[in-house]
Design a protein around this motif. Structure first.
Motif, PDB file in Angstrom:
ATOM      1  N   UNK A   1       8.431   1.940  -6.276  1.00 29.23           N
ATOM      2  CA  UNK A   1       7.054   1.573  -6.607  1.00 29.23           C
ATOM      3  C   UNK A   1       6.295   2.724  -7.259  1.00 29.23           C
ATOM      4  N   UNK A   2       6.703   3.953  -7.011  1.00 29.27           N
ATOM      5  CA  UNK A   2       6.022   5.111  -7.598  1.00 29.27           C
ATOM      6  C   UNK A   2       6.411   5.336  -9.060  1.00 29.27           C
TER       7      UNK A   2
ATOM      8  N   UNK B   1      -1.859  -2.004 -15.967  1.00 31.54           N
ATOM      9  CA  UNK B   1      -3.237  -2.098 -15.483  1.00 31.54           C
ATOM     10  C   UNK B   1      -3.462  -3.447 -14.792  1.00 31.54           C
ATOM     11  N   UNK B   2      -4.325  -3.471 -13.808  1.00 33.33           N
ATOM     12  CA  UNK B   2      -4.544  -4.686 -13.033  1.00 33.33           C
ATOM     13  C   UNK B   2      -5.969  -5.197 -13.185  1.00 33.33           C
TER      14      UNK B   2
ATOM     15  N   UNK C   1       0.862  -1.182   0.000  1.00 38.82           N
ATOM     16  CA  UNK C   1       0.000   0.000   0.000  1.00 38.82           C
ATOM     17  C   UNK C   1       0.892   1.224   0.000  1.00 38.82           C
ATOM     18  N   UNK C   2       0.595   2.163  -0.891  1.00 38.74           N
ATOM     19  CA  UNK C   2       1.391   3.381  -0.993  1.00 38.74           C
ATOM     20  C   UNK C   2       1.083   4.316   0.166  1.00 38.74           C
ATOM     21  N   UNK C   3       2.120   4.879   0.768  1.00 42.71           N
ATOM     22  CA  UNK C   3       1.884   5.834   1.856  1.00 42.71           C
ATOM     23  C   UNK C   3       1.476   7.207   1.335  1.00 42.71           C
ATOM     24  N   UNK C   4       1.814   7.513   0.085  1.00 51.47           N
ATOM     25  CA  UNK C   4       1.580   8.850  -0.448  1.00 51.47           C
ATOM     26  C   UNK C   4       0.410   8.923  -1.413  1.00 51.47           C
ATOM     27  N   UNK C   5      -0.005   7.791  -1.934  1.00 51.35           N
ATOM     28  CA  UNK C   5      -1.100   7.747  -2.906  1.00 51.35           C
ATOM     29  C   UNK C   5      -2.147   6.772  -2.409  1.00 51.35           C
ATOM     30  N   UNK C   6      -3.327   6.953  -2.878  1.00 51.84           N
ATOM     31  CA  UNK C   6      -4.378   6.011  -2.527  1.00 51.84           C
ATOM     32  C   UNK C   6      -4.327   4.860  -3.525  1.00 51.84           C
ATOM     33  N   UNK C   7      -3.281   4.037  -3.417  1.00 50.49           N
ATOM     34  CA  UNK C   7      -3.027   3.007  -4.408  1.00 50.49           C
ATOM     35  C   UNK C   7      -2.400   1.776  -3.756  1.00 50.49           C
ATOM     36  N   UNK C   8      -2.802   0.608  -4.264  1.00 55.27           N
ATOM     37  CA  UNK C   8      -2.203  -0.652  -3.841  1.00 55.27           C
ATOM     38  C   UNK C   8      -1.488  -1.263  -5.038  1.00 55.27           C
ATOM     39  N   UNK C   9      -0.260  -1.715  -4.804  1.00 54.61           N
ATOM     40  CA  UNK C   9       0.575  -2.305  -5.843  1.00 54.61           C
ATOM     41  C   UNK C   9       0.614  -3.822  -5.678  1.00 54.61           C
ATOM     42  N   UNK C  10       0.479  -4.540  -6.774  1.00 60.63           N
ATOM     43  CA  UNK C  10       0.711  -5.977  -6.807  1.00 60.63           C
ATOM     44  C   UNK C  10       2.018  -6.203  -7.533  1.00 60.63           C
ATOM     45  N   UNK C  11       3.011  -6.714  -6.852  1.00 61.01           N
ATOM     46  CA  UNK C  11       4.350  -6.855  -7.423  1.00 61.01           C
ATOM     47  C   UNK C  11       4.638  -8.333  -7.667  1.00 61.01           C
ATOM     48  N   UNK C  12       4.804  -8.693  -8.944  1.00 60.83           N
ATOM     49  CA  UNK C  12       5.094 -10.072  -9.322  1.00 60.83           C
ATOM     50  C   UNK C  12       6.589 -10.315  -9.292  1.00 60.83           C
TER      51      UNK C  12
ATOM     52  N   UNK D   1      -4.443  -2.005  -7.418  1.00 62.22           N
ATOM     53  CA  UNK D   1      -4.794  -1.026  -8.445  1.00 62.22           C
ATOM     54  C   UNK D   1      -3.914  -1.153  -9.684  1.00 62.22           C
ATOM     55  N   UNK D   2      -2.637  -1.421  -9.481  1.00 61.41           N
ATOM     56  CA  UNK D   2      -1.694  -1.608 -10.585  1.00 61.41           C
ATOM     57  C   UNK D   2      -0.788  -2.793 -10.250  1.00 61.41           C
ATOM     58  N   UNK D   3      -0.210  -3.387 -11.301  1.00 61.69           N
ATOM     59  CA  UNK D   3       0.769  -4.444 -11.084  1.00 61.69           C
ATOM     60  C   UNK D   3       2.132  -3.972 -11.570  1.00 61.69           C
ATOM     61  N   UNK D   4       3.156  -4.539 -10.974  1.00 58.79           N
ATOM     62  CA  UNK D   4       4.537  -4.272 -11.341  1.00 58.79           C
ATOM     63  C   UNK D   4       5.195  -5.623 -11.535  1.00 58.79           C
ATOM     64  N   UNK D   5       5.662  -5.890 -12.749  1.00 55.57           N
ATOM     65  CA  UNK D   5       6.281  -7.182 -13.062  1.00 55.57           C
ATOM     66  C   UNK D   5       7.779  -7.087 -12.829  1.00 55.57           C
ATOM     67  N   UNK D   6       8.232  -7.733 -11.776  1.00 55.23           N
ATOM     68  CA  UNK D   6       9.665  -7.768 -11.462  1.00 55.23           C
ATOM     69  C   UNK D   6      10.226  -9.170 -11.601  1.00 55.23           C
TER      70      UNK D   6
END
Length: 111
Positions: free
Chosen positions: A88-89, A96-97, A57-68, A103-108
């Motif tokens: 993450x920002x 798009x998730x 969960x982002x501390x600065x944005x109202x956003x949750x990241x899903x990190x693969x 809310x968004x995904x990050x493919x790592x």
């Protein structure tokens, strides 16, 4: 009735236990005193033989990241980057998730 209740695609013995053990090790590394400017680790799920999705969960944005990530490639460099708010920002990494938990995904997986 032969075969009822058997797993159609059984996994290798110990594979699931090894993945769960690695996931628990990762969770332990993220559990710390919360700092208001750092992403907050909120959960994880194993998504494949060597894959998992970590949720922050982002501390600065109202956003949750899903990190693969690949379970076998989770080392100190990757773990350090995940707790960095700037990493993450980086919107160039966002996809798009369709996951209802983020809310968004990050493919790592190539990290």
């Amino acid at each position: 009735m032969s075969g009822m209740g058997q797993d159609v695609n059984p996994s290798e013995p110990g594979t699931e236990q090894a993945a769960a053990g690695r996931l628990l090790d990762l969770v332990r590394s993220f559990v710390t005193t919360h700092v208001s400017w750092k992403p907050l680790f909120i959960g994880a799920v194993i998504t494949g033989d060597d894959r998992m999705r970590l949720y922050f969960r982002s501390p600065e944005r109202d956003r949750t990241y899903g990190v693969d990530v690949l379970i076998s490639h989770t080392g100190p460099g990757l773990l350090g980057s995940l707790v960095s708010p700037a990493f993450l920002a980086n919107e160039h990494l966002h996809q798009p998730s369709d996951d209802p938990h983020c809310d968004v995904t990050v493919d790592l997986t190539d990290y």
